[in-house]
Design a protein around this motif. Sequence first.
Motif, PDB file in Angstrom:
ATOM      1  N   THR A 246       0.679  -1.196   0.025  1.00 46.20           N
ATOM      2  CA  THR A 246       0.168   0.138   0.088  1.00 46.20           C
ATOM      3  C   THR A 246       1.220   1.032   0.062  1.00 46.20           C
ATOM      4  O   THR A 246       0.215   2.079  -0.550  1.00 46.20           O
ATOM      5  N   THR A 247       2.395   1.417   0.229  1.00 48.46           N
ATOM      6  CA  THR A 247       2.897   2.062   0.503  1.00 48.46           C
ATOM      7  C   THR A 247       4.390   2.171   0.676  1.00 48.46           C
ATOM      8  O   THR A 247       4.728   0.993   0.300  1.00 48.46           O
ATOM      9  N   ARG A 248       5.094   2.831  -0.649  1.00 43.10           N
ATOM     10  CA  ARG A 248       6.308   2.954  -1.123  1.00 43.10           C
ATOM     11  C   ARG A 248       7.432   4.547  -0.671  1.00 43.10           C
ATOM     12  O   ARG A 248       6.657   4.922  -0.177  1.00 43.10           O
ATOM     13  N   VAL A 249       8.037   4.082  -0.136  1.00 46.54           N
ATOM     14  CA  VAL A 249       8.886   4.894   0.788  1.00 46.54           C
ATOM     15  C   VAL A 249      10.097   5.222  -0.052  1.00 46.54           C
ATOM     16  O   VAL A 249      10.185   4.382  -0.339  1.00 46.54           O
TER      17      VAL A 249
ATOM     18  N   ARG B 196      23.591   0.173  -7.728  1.00 55.16           N
ATOM     19  CA  ARG B 196      23.337   0.963  -6.610  1.00 55.16           C
ATOM     20  C   ARG B 196      22.243   1.948  -7.824  1.00 55.16           C
ATOM     21  O   ARG B 196      21.286   2.190  -7.274  1.00 55.16           O
ATOM     22  N   ASP B 197      22.844   2.835  -8.888  1.00 50.59           N
ATOM     23  CA  ASP B 197      22.595   3.511  -9.887  1.00 50.59           C
ATOM     24  C   ASP B 197      21.017   3.197 -10.681  1.00 50.59           C
ATOM     25  O   ASP B 197      20.387   3.656 -11.185  1.00 50.59           O
ATOM     26  N   LEU B 198      21.565   1.740 -11.103  1.00 51.17           N
ATOM     27  CA  LEU B 198      20.020   0.596 -11.372  1.00 51.17           C
ATOM     28  C   LEU B 198      19.052   0.560 -10.365  1.00 51.17           C
ATOM     29  O   LEU B 198      18.285   0.867 -10.668  1.00 51.17           O
TER      30      LEU B 198
ATOM     31  N   TRP C 160      14.040   0.398  -9.122  1.00 49.17           N
ATOM     32  CA  TRP C 160      13.360   0.099  -7.376  1.00 49.17           C
ATOM     33  C   TRP C 160      13.462   0.949  -6.309  1.00 49.17           C
ATOM     34  O   TRP C 160      14.672  -0.037  -5.640  1.00 49.17           O
ATOM     35  N   PRO C 161      13.408   2.629  -6.296  1.00 49.54           N
ATOM     36  CA  PRO C 161      14.103   3.730  -5.540  1.00 49.54           C
ATOM     37  C   PRO C 161      13.536   3.804  -4.005  1.00 49.54           C
ATOM     38  O   PRO C 161      14.043   4.211  -3.235  1.00 49.54           O
TER      39      PRO C 161
END
Length: 297
Positions: free
Chosen positions: A225-228, A259-261, A266-267
């Motif tokens: 429900t929640t993406r941070v 980490r850049d990918l 998917w941040p």
Amino acid sequence: MTAQPSEPLRLMAVHAHPDDESSKGAGTTARYAAEGVDVLVVTCTGGERGDILNPSFGPGPTSIEGTHELRRSEMLRAAEALGVRQEWLGFVDSGLPEGDPLPPLPDGCFGLVPVETAARPLVELVRAFRPHVMTTYDPSGGYPHPDHIMCHKVAYEAFCAAGDPSRYSGTGAPWEVMKLYYNHDFSMRKMRTIHEAMADAGLESPFGDWIESREAKEIPERRATTRVDVSAYFAQRDGALVAHASQIDPAGFFFAVPRDLEAEVWPWEEYELAESRVETSLPETDLFAGVRTGEQA
């Protein structure tokens, strides 16, 4: 009920073992801590029965007591990397039983403690710390480790009971937590997205076998429900992982994705809003949606 303008926001993350706080929701706790939220990680057990999982670590302690001290020192460094506070509930790791049939759990371990007995010190912590939001695992534990399943039971019990003055007398003044979330850091959505992005970039993905195994077991996917957005806090998360040197191989699985990918495709860290005592609208981008004064999104 909303947090008052002069009142600092408080987040409590409840985990089973030292290192779980670094592999599940670590970017979130680092972000909120950096933004001025008071963040407390609660660790249910000492991780005493965990194996040495980092092949480059070398020989580990030969006793439960020695492992207990090692894991405590690693946890201290991980909390420093995340910028959070940390408390122990003081229970003993159950270990991960293996075999068919499964062997019984060790006497006195966390998984065998009655839920109300195990929840009592957590209720006391909730009433002392007074979090607005709690995070923990879903009822499956995220995977079938007895301590993860017990962690869910204990955290849910504390969420439900801490605000009830008739329960857990002698553990402080009642405090009603506004929201409860379940961590979903290893969802199939995430695994497939990163796996496909790495394949498209000509890179070897660490998730191929994992995806096949999950699909074969037909594990149901829970709702997020929640993406941070935590892309600015990957370094803190990685620092916390490396702090658990006996568990985390710095050349291993957790560091296989550039980490850049990862930041591009998917941040986020994902959560399931399990219970809310404030109004909010879904989907969310903030665990404190509806808690911050005047905010409902």
